[in-house]
Each structure stands twice: as structure tokens, then as C-alpha cells.
Design a protein around this motif. Sequence first.
Motif, PDB file in Angstrom:
ATOM      1  N   ALA A 399      46.041  22.762  56.581  1.00  0.00           N
ATOM      2  CA  ALA A 399      45.293  21.997  55.577  1.00  0.00           C
ATOM      3  C   ALA A 399      44.086  21.279  56.166  1.00  0.00           C
ATOM      4  CB  ALA A 399      46.218  20.981  54.910  1.00  0.00           C
ATOM      5  N   SER A 400      43.956  21.209  57.482  1.00  0.00           N
ATOM      6  CA  SER A 400      42.859  20.454  58.092  1.00  0.00           C
ATOM      7  C   SER A 400      41.568  21.265  58.093  1.00  0.00           C
ATOM      8  CB  SER A 400      43.227  20.035  59.514  1.00  0.00           C
ATOM      9  OG  SER A 400      43.351  21.159  60.356  1.00  0.00           O
ATOM     10  N   ARG A 401      40.447  20.558  57.922  1.00  0.00           N
ATOM     11  CA  ARG A 401      39.125  21.178  57.884  1.00  0.00           C
ATOM     12  C   ARG A 401      38.136  20.289  58.639  1.00  0.00           C
ATOM     13  NH1 ARG A 401      42.054  24.342  55.989  1.00  0.00           N
ATOM     14  NH2 ARG A 401      41.864  25.623  54.108  1.00  0.00           N
ATOM     15  N   LYS A 402      37.104  20.905  59.245  1.00  0.00           N
ATOM     16  CA  LYS A 402      36.059  20.122  59.894  1.00  0.00           C
ATOM     17  C   LYS A 402      35.342  19.304  58.834  1.00  0.00           C
ATOM     18  CE  LYS A 402      32.364  20.269  63.285  1.00  0.00           C
ATOM     19  NZ  LYS A 402      31.652  21.068  64.298  1.00  0.00           N
ATOM     20  N   PRO A 403      35.198  17.991  59.044  1.00  0.00           N
ATOM     21  CA  PRO A 403      34.622  17.134  58.004  1.00  0.00           C
ATOM     22  C   PRO A 403      33.118  17.339  57.847  1.00  0.00           C
ATOM     23  CG  PRO A 403      34.981  15.876  59.999  1.00  0.00           C
ATOM     24  CD  PRO A 403      35.595  17.227  60.243  1.00  0.00           C
ATOM     25  N   PRO A 404      32.587  17.014  56.677  1.00  0.00           N
ATOM     26  CA  PRO A 404      31.129  17.084  56.488  1.00  0.00           C
ATOM     27  C   PRO A 404      30.429  16.005  57.298  1.00  0.00           C
ATOM     28  CG  PRO A 404      32.182  16.076  54.582  1.00  0.00           C
ATOM     29  CD  PRO A 404      33.293  16.580  55.458  1.00  0.00           C
ATOM     30  N   VAL A 405      29.153  16.195  57.547  1.00  0.00           N
ATOM     31  CA  VAL A 405      28.363  15.216  58.284  1.00  0.00           C
ATOM     32  C   VAL A 405      28.318  13.908  57.494  1.00  0.00           C
ATOM     33  CG1 VAL A 405      26.064  14.681  59.182  1.00  0.00           C
ATOM     34  CG2 VAL A 405      26.959  17.014  59.325  1.00  0.00           C
TER      35      VAL A 405
END
Length: 415
Positions: A399-405
Motif C-alpha cells: 500500500a505504500s507509495r512515494k509521496p508527492p513533492v
Amino acid sequence: MPFYGWWIVLSCVLFHGLFGSAFGFTFGQYLLSIEEQFGWSKFAISSTYSGSLLLAGFLSPAHGWLLDRFRPRLLMQIGTVTFGLGFIALPFADTFPAFFAVIMVMSIGANLAGWLTLTTVTARWFRRKRAFALGLSTTGIGLAGMLSMVVAWSLVVHGWESTAIGSGIAVLVIGLPLCQLMRGYPEEYGMVPDGAPAPSSARSRATVDPGEIDFTVGEAMRDRSFWYVSAGHAVALIAVVALLAHLPAHLVQGLGWSKTSAQTIIALMTVTSIVGQVGGGYVGDRYNKAHLAATCMLMHAVAVLMLAFTTSTLVIVVAALLHGLAWGIRSPLMTAIRADFYGRRSFGQIAGYSNVLVMLGPLIGPTFAGKMNDVYGDYTGAFLVVGVVVGMGSLLFLASRKPPVPARLRAAVEA
């Protein structure tokens, strides 16, 4: 001359090997010896270990704050002295409250000079090769597994008191010189991460490198993936620490193995983790780290479930190999994911706050397994529950994703 970051990696290998072999990987053997001498329950003894981890988690935000503001060498020196002297004092703690207090002091020292400091410094010195560097640095965990055989032999031959005093002296004599290798950021010494050519001085300071976005602590904690990765790491450590603390007792008291044979299985797990750490670091720089971590969680689960239901030596060895491989592959990914997501500048504090949640795993694992053994007389139920929970923990990484800037940096990145 090799990039100085690799000297950082070497020092981390040696510190992991020294501290892990002294106590972390031999706690199960200490548990057996102390139980025989004082008659304290497994739940009571293992609760001291869990309590030390709870203390470490509680202090992690302050630890991270110190890492972001002071030179890591100083923290390493304070931690090494505290851990070493605590070890020397351990045999003189002949009541349970005194024993518990000394373990707490040792915990403070071991953590100041341990995982959070070592991985934070390594993450600062690398970016493109971060997972690989972290993988190499944590091969010291496998080294600890091999060295733990020497400690286990000493426990049998010389007793736990003499072994503890000798280990404390070794920590001071070996650890303090190693502290001199530690450095803060490569930029402080005219270098950049990975040893790449220094950026042009003409480059505008207003320009933000899109490959290196530095989140504040608040920005990281508002991102849901911060909580997913932290919780996933905690669940993984339920299995890792429960087996470190209780697998020797399961093999010796439950299956009739000798103490040295039981420690051989612990050593086998940790030596196998070396292969996983190097391999995990290599593939982690090339493929989705979260998906790799999820796969490792399933491997952990299968291994623990095998241990719950088998008496076969062959199956136990296979389970140890599988668990060690999963542990090794996953280990460098835990830090690399956070550094990739949130950058380097506030990494110490971000990792420190994450550790508050992460340390619930080592707190729950050995305490739960010890209590289940005290109640039911074996570890079957404990290992069954741990295996199921760890398997379900794979969903957290998926479920984890690289966060937006962050909004405050978006305009600079787009420019």
C-alpha cells in the motif's frame, strides 16, 4: 582513494558485528543461563529485552534530533561507553529490579551507537547506491551471527557472568577506536553522496534537485506511507526478535537439542542474511523496494509457520535459511525506502519518529512468545500467530507509495 562513504560502510559492518554478537544474537542463550540460575520465568526475562526496545522506541525522536544536530562520532562514543560499562555491571545485578535497570542502561548505549545512528549516517553518504551501501553495511548482522558462536561457547564454558564482563571489555576496546571513522554529511568534507563529482558552484541555490527532495518531519508524518512502512517494519521485527529470543529455547527445551546446536541455527540464519543483504541492496537500487519488502514478509511468514509445526532437523534448517534470506533482503530496504521518500536533511528525526512505531514489534514479539510458552508449555501457538500476522503485514508495503513533492517545493522543482 576510495570514496570515504565506503569507510563509513566498513565501520557500520564492524559495529553491527560487535554489538550484535555481544548480546542481540545471544540473548536466547543468556535467557537460558539466567533462567537456570535465578529461576525467573521466560516472560520476565524476555520482558527486560522487550522493555529495552520500548525505551529505545520512546527515546527515538530525541535520538533522531541529536543525530540531526550533533556529530555522529560523539553519539557513537557515548553509546559505546554506556553499553560496555553496562555489560560489565550486568553480573552484579543479582535481583530482578537491578537486572532490569542495567538492561535499560545498556539499551540506551546500544541504541546511541546502534541501528538508527549507523543507518542514518550511511543513508546520508549515498543516494544512487543507497540500498546497496545499506545492504553492505548491514552484513555486519551476519558477522554477528558468526561471532555469536564464540559467545555461545564462552557462555557454556565460562558462564554468563564472565562472558558478560569479557564482552563489555571487548566493546570498549574495539568500539571506541571504530567511532573515529564516523562522519556526518559528505558535504561537510567537500564531497557529495556516492562520491560523484561536486556540483557546479554556479548552480542556483534556489533550484531543487528533483532526485533529492528533503521533507520536514511534519510533512513526512502527514504522508500515509510513513505509517505504512513504519508499521510494516514493526510487524517484520515481531518475527525476527521473537526467533532470536526464543528459538534457542524452543530447540533446546522443546526438541532436545544442545545449546551449541541451537546457536548454530541462529548463526545459520544470520550468515544467510549476508547473502540477502548484499543481494537486497543490489536489487533494491533497481526495482520497487516496497514490493520486494512485501515478498520478504511472506518469506518470513512461511519460515515461522514451518518452525511452528516441524520437529525435522532438515525442515528447521530450510526454515532458518528462508528466514535469514528474507531478513537480509528486507533489512537495507527499510532505511532506503524512507530516505528515498523523504530525503536526507531531516532523516534522523524522521527515522526517530518512525522508530517509535517500529519498536512495538520487538516489544511484542519476544514478550508474546515468552508468555505463550509459560502458559502452554511450548512455542507452537506463538509461532503460528506470529507467522500469520507477519504474512498479513505484506499488505502494508504493497500500500505504500512515494509521496508527492511538498507544496512549498513544487514550484522550484517544476522550474
